[in-house]
Design a protein around this motif. Structure first.
Motif, PDB file in Angstrom:
ATOM      1  N   LEU A 112      37.957  28.385  49.818  1.00 37.44           N
ATOM      2  CA  LEU A 112      37.500  29.433  49.344  1.00 37.44           C
ATOM      3  C   LEU A 112      37.800  29.354  47.807  1.00 37.44           C
ATOM      4  CD1 LEU A 112      35.720  32.104  49.627  1.00 37.44           C
ATOM      5  CD2 LEU A 112      37.787  33.293  49.730  1.00 37.44           C
ATOM      6  N   GLY A 113      39.109  29.038  47.430  1.00 40.10           N
ATOM      7  CA  GLY A 113      39.378  28.971  45.799  1.00 40.10           C
ATOM      8  C   GLY A 113      38.837  28.001  45.155  1.00 40.10           C
ATOM      9  N   LYS A 114      38.140  27.158  45.889  1.00 38.30           N
ATOM     10  CA  LYS A 114      37.483  26.065  45.090  1.00 38.30           C
ATOM     11  C   LYS A 114      36.007  26.435  44.642  1.00 38.30           C
ATOM     12  CE  LYS A 114      40.266  22.267  46.629  1.00 38.30           C
ATOM     13  NZ  LYS A 114      40.531  21.404  47.897  1.00 38.30           N
ATOM     14  N   ILE A 115      35.495  27.349  45.729  1.00 39.18           N
ATOM     15  CA  ILE A 115      34.143  27.922  45.601  1.00 39.18           C
ATOM     16  C   ILE A 115      33.782  28.789  44.599  1.00 39.18           C
ATOM     17  CG2 ILE A 115      32.652  29.188  46.845  1.00 39.18           C
ATOM     18  CD1 ILE A 115      33.209  28.119  49.196  1.00 39.18           C
ATOM     19  N   TYR A 116      35.079  29.294  43.982  1.00 41.89           N
ATOM     20  CA  TYR A 116      34.454  30.585  43.076  1.00 41.89           C
ATOM     21  C   TYR A 116      35.249  30.733  41.627  1.00 41.89           C
ATOM     22  CZ  TYR A 116      38.572  33.431  43.980  1.00 41.89           C
ATOM     23  OH  TYR A 116      39.936  33.791  44.192  1.00 41.89           O
ATOM     24  N   THR A 117      34.679  31.261  40.817  1.00 41.48           N
ATOM     25  CA  THR A 117      35.142  31.406  39.365  1.00 41.48           C
ATOM     26  C   THR A 117      35.212  32.718  39.188  1.00 41.48           C
ATOM     27  OG1 THR A 117      32.974  31.123  38.283  1.00 41.48           O
ATOM     28  CG2 THR A 117      34.402  29.035  38.281  1.00 41.48           C
ATOM     29  N   VAL A 118      35.764  33.195  38.080  1.00 41.32           N
ATOM     30  CA  VAL A 118      35.968  34.637  37.688  1.00 41.32           C
ATOM     31  C   VAL A 118      35.442  34.791  36.586  1.00 41.32           C
ATOM     32  CG1 VAL A 118      37.548  36.724  37.774  1.00 41.32           C
ATOM     33  CG2 VAL A 118      37.944  34.710  39.411  1.00 41.32           C
ATOM     34  N   ALA A 119      34.531  35.993  36.194  1.00 39.92           N
ATOM     35  CA  ALA A 119      33.956  36.313  34.927  1.00 39.92           C
ATOM     36  C   ALA A 119      34.286  37.646  34.612  1.00 39.92           C
ATOM     37  CB  ALA A 119      32.568  35.602  34.992  1.00 39.92           C
ATOM     38  N   PRO A 120      34.208  38.280  33.369  1.00 44.10           N
ATOM     39  CA  PRO A 120      34.189  39.654  33.197  1.00 44.10           C
ATOM     40  C   PRO A 120      32.837  40.102  33.012  1.00 44.10           C
ATOM     41  CG  PRO A 120      34.231  38.400  30.983  1.00 44.10           C
ATOM     42  CD  PRO A 120      34.353  37.485  32.146  1.00 44.10           C
TER      43      PRO A 120
END
Ligand SMILES: NC(=O)c1ccc[n+]([C@@H]2O[C@H](COP(=O)([O-])OP(=O)(O)OC[C@H]3O[C@@H](n4cnc5c(N)ncnc54)[C@H](OP(=O)(O)O)[C@@H]3O)[C@@H](O)[C@H]2O)c1
Length: 333
Positions: free
Chosen positions: A299-307
């Motif tokens: 899961l950690g490899k599937i997503y990025t975080v944005a504001p």
């Protein structure tokens, strides 16, 4: 002093309907029973349709509308006995961003019957990395399992495999021991990503998105289709005797030109999967299974975080097919 907070509000701006960053106060929020401090939301294809000025359809049934079809956060105030302040909650669908103000808002007032408790094993951020896309993927996987399809029965095809629903579906199926064949539009760029999620092999989108025969060679023990259109028609013509094809998306088109042949000669089931109005019982089952089976490392490899500020640009990108996996929106700044 009135508390001010940020939100993405979709409105008619000089004849163009699109979302933009706005400041709201608590008195602007609708009058619902549970006030939530929203920590995370996400970008889904439907958010692109709701926020982007390039959307071919209008999602909001009234304007102005706070967009965002999902959210996770903590109950701040509640007049509903079952939801105490401090409880970690999430919401998917239920008309958020269509008829009710949605998740791209640092504060949200919500109906108590929409809320799901965030499973203990998941952080708020992880619950939104899964988000509506992952919860929908789980609904599709449950449909395959409930149909009685076992890993030994043969390969499962996932279409739109690099997208939000598709990537979580690949990961979940692989975790459950199924052989996954992933269809994607850009094998060269997406191969490492999708194989890293557990797909056994990849096929090019063009192999599926074409005119098909009513019946082609039987290949799939099950199908999770996120694309629709000619891709779905080809998948139906290749589904094995007695198999199930779940259909949840429309990125490849809303038309479906098929024949009765796969249904009457191969006994296949075509099952629509809707996440928006699913019952609480179905949601809770899906979220429990997600907490149990999601591989948190994958899961950690599937997503990025944005504001929050990046939501309008990200919504343009998801419609252009320029996003791999999931984007989580950090609402806390
Ligand atoms: N029914 C429900 O309750 C429900 C819930 C969630 C989502 N959905 C729907 O499911 C679909 C997927 O949602 P998502 O959030 O995962 O979107 P997404 O992240 O944008 O993924 C969609 C994927 O579809 C593929 N694709 C894009 N354009 C295409 C085209 N023209 N022809 C064929 N394939 C194309 C791409 O994958 P590849 O590049 O790998 O081919 C893309 O990554 C959307 O239609 C969404 O509205 C429905």
């Amino acid at each position: 002093m009135t508390e001010l907070f940020k939100a993405i509000v979709t409105d008619d701006q000089d004849g163009v309907v699109k979302g933009r960053l706005t400041t709201l106060s608590l008195s602007d929020l609708p009058d619902e029973e549970v006030l939530v401090d929203v920590a995370y939301s996400t970008i889904n294809y439907k958010d692109g349709l709701a926020v982007s000025e390039h959307s071919p359809i209008r999602i909001a049934r009234k304007l102005p509308m706070v967009s965002g079809i999902d959210l996770a956060g903590t109950v701040m105030e509640s007049s509903a006995a079952e939801w105490k302040p401090g409880t970690r909650v999430l919401v998917n669908g239920y008309g958020l961003s269509e008829t009710y103000w949605g998740g791209y808002s640092q504060r949200a007032r919500l109906k108590p019957e929409w809320l799901v408790r965030v499973p203990e094993k998941l952080s708020l951020e992880q619950s939104m990395a899964i988000g509506t896309a992952g919860y929908t993927a789980m609904l599709c996987v449950l449909a395959v399992e409930d149909h009685g399809v076992k890993p030994k029965d043969g390969p499962i095809l996932v279409t739109g495999a690099s997208g939000g629903v598709g990537s979580v579906a690949v990961s979940l199926l692989a975790e459950l021991g199924y052989e996954v064949v992933a269809s994607t539009g850009n094998i060269e760029n997406n191969s490492a990503f999708i194989k890293g999620l557990g797909a056994a092999s990849l096929i090019a989108r063009d192999e599926m998105a074409r005119e098909s025969q009513p019946l082609e060679s039987e290949r799939w023990a099950g199908v999770i289709d996120c694309v629709g259109g000619s891709t779905l028609a080809t998948a139906l013509s290749q589904a094995r005797y007695g198999s199930i094809v779940t259909m949840t998306g429309l990125t490849g088109g809303v038309d479906l030109h098929t024949t009765v042949m796969p249904f009457i000669l191969r006994n296949i089931t075509l099952q629509g999967v809707d996440s928006v109005q699913a019952s609480q019982a179905i949601r809770q089952r899906a979220w429990q299974r997600l907490a149990e089976f999601v591989n948190l490392v994958k899961l950690g490899k599937i997503y990025t975080v944005a504001p929050l500020e990046e939501v309008p640009a990200l919504c343009d990108q998801i419609l252009a097919g320029a996003i791999n996996g999931r984007v989580v929106i950090d609402m806390t700044n």
